[in-house]
Enzyme design. Sequence first.
Site, PDB file in Angstrom:
ATOM      1  CG  HIS A   1      60.911  36.849 -31.352  1.00 19.97           C
ATOM      2  ND1 HIS A   1      60.996  37.998 -30.588  1.00 19.97           N
ATOM      3  CD2 HIS A   1      59.890  37.033 -32.213  1.00 19.97           C
ATOM      4  CE1 HIS A   1      60.046  38.831 -30.962  1.00 19.97           C
ATOM      5  NE2 HIS A   1      59.360  38.278 -31.948  1.00 19.97           N
TER       6      HIS A   1
ATOM      7  CG  ASP B   1      56.615  35.285 -39.437  1.00 15.02           C
ATOM      8  OD1 ASP B   1      57.418  36.002 -38.815  1.00 15.02           O
ATOM      9  OD2 ASP B   1      55.573  35.716 -39.961  1.00 15.02           O
TER      10      ASP B   1
END
Length: 370
Positions: free
Chosen positions: A256, A307
């Site tokens: 991320h 996700d």
Amino acid sequence: MTATKGLEGIVAATTSVSSIVDGVLTYRGYDIDDLAENATFEEVIYLLWYGKLPSQAELTGLRTELNASAAVPDPVIDIMRHFPERAHSMSVLRTAVSSLALYDPEADDMSKEANLRKAVRLQAQIPTLIAAYARIREGKSPISPKEGASIAENFLYMLNGTEPKPVEAKALDKALVLHADHELNASTFAGRVTVATLSDIYSGVTSAIGALKGPLHGGANEAVMNMLEEIGSAENIDTYVRSKLDRREKLMGFGHRVYKSGDPRAKHLQRMSYELGKLNGNLKWYEMSVKIEGLVTGLKGLKPNVDFYSASVYTTLGIPRDLFTPIFAISRCSGWTAHILEQYENNRIIRPRAEYVGQSDQKYIPVDFR
Ligand code: SDX
């Protein structure tokens, strides 16, 4: 002027909608852990748009408004009937949302009241569009939204034609809460840049859908499920992961830009993946995901993002894989529209600079001499 690749670390706007500080995500100051455990998606929509949790009357009012706006104009359903059967679901959504503007008499009314009414219509109609196309491409008729149902309940009902089990509707509702907003992520930024020219909210949400489609952003959840299926079984995980990393390929669902010690949303989705898998008597995808996480974190120090476990959650809910990212769009529509309304409130066109690295001092030469 020196460019920062990917605008990493650049503070491009102020916002009161959501924050990510020291790995903690809040919507309007409420910690995501608190909201994930206690709030419904409709409460979160109200919170993101109005800055406070709704009273019972306000919540009932919003649910009634959303429900009343969930039907899609017939010409838009007709357009979708002409789309190719195997069109990319996010390309379908981007095109269908864009066409909604053509049938909205208020599309270019820039008053605050009209923009809020359009935010309600977009939030209410995006689930209907996705479910309708999923049925049209199977040769089935779209199902109209049910009165009194929540967005999560209605989406599963319009998709499958049957009432969802309460545990399924609750799981989807929680996933929508977890994906609703996330500060200045790529799709939200795309939406803000678009409306900062004083373009309309439909254009802003269409831009955002285009950005969310990419596998580095919202498209990762579908890519995670493709990866799990490609690996096939737990025995293949080690070889698969190590060869991907050796080839310096990205493992979808990991890493991320902002979180370096883990995405706070992932633990909720991991628990949901376990609970739903246990309920369905099939923990295969959950167990494979846990093993992959352990290996990737051990080898690269990368943590799962939102996700990674949403892939096994949606699969266990029986949702077609290419609808995973459109579901992300259902949820993030609330964040996109909240940011767009905020941008309109205190707008300035968003126009950064670029560091020029091309050639210079060139002189024109007539074409006959080139
Ligand atoms: C979302 O921004 C948001 O808030 C987004 C989101 C939201 O709610 O809106 O959180 C939703 O989009 C989550 C991210 C979904 N995308 C993926 O899962 C795709 C895989 N992840 C990577 O592509 C990547 O981690 C990003 C896109 C998420 C972040 O990209 P960055 O910040 O540009 O990081 P990078 O590509 O520069 O990587 C830094 C290093 C590199 O190693 P080196 O070249 O320095 O040795 O980490 C490595 C990368 O190779 N790396 C990975 C990796 N992610 C980073 N290596 C393998 N697999 C990965 N997934």
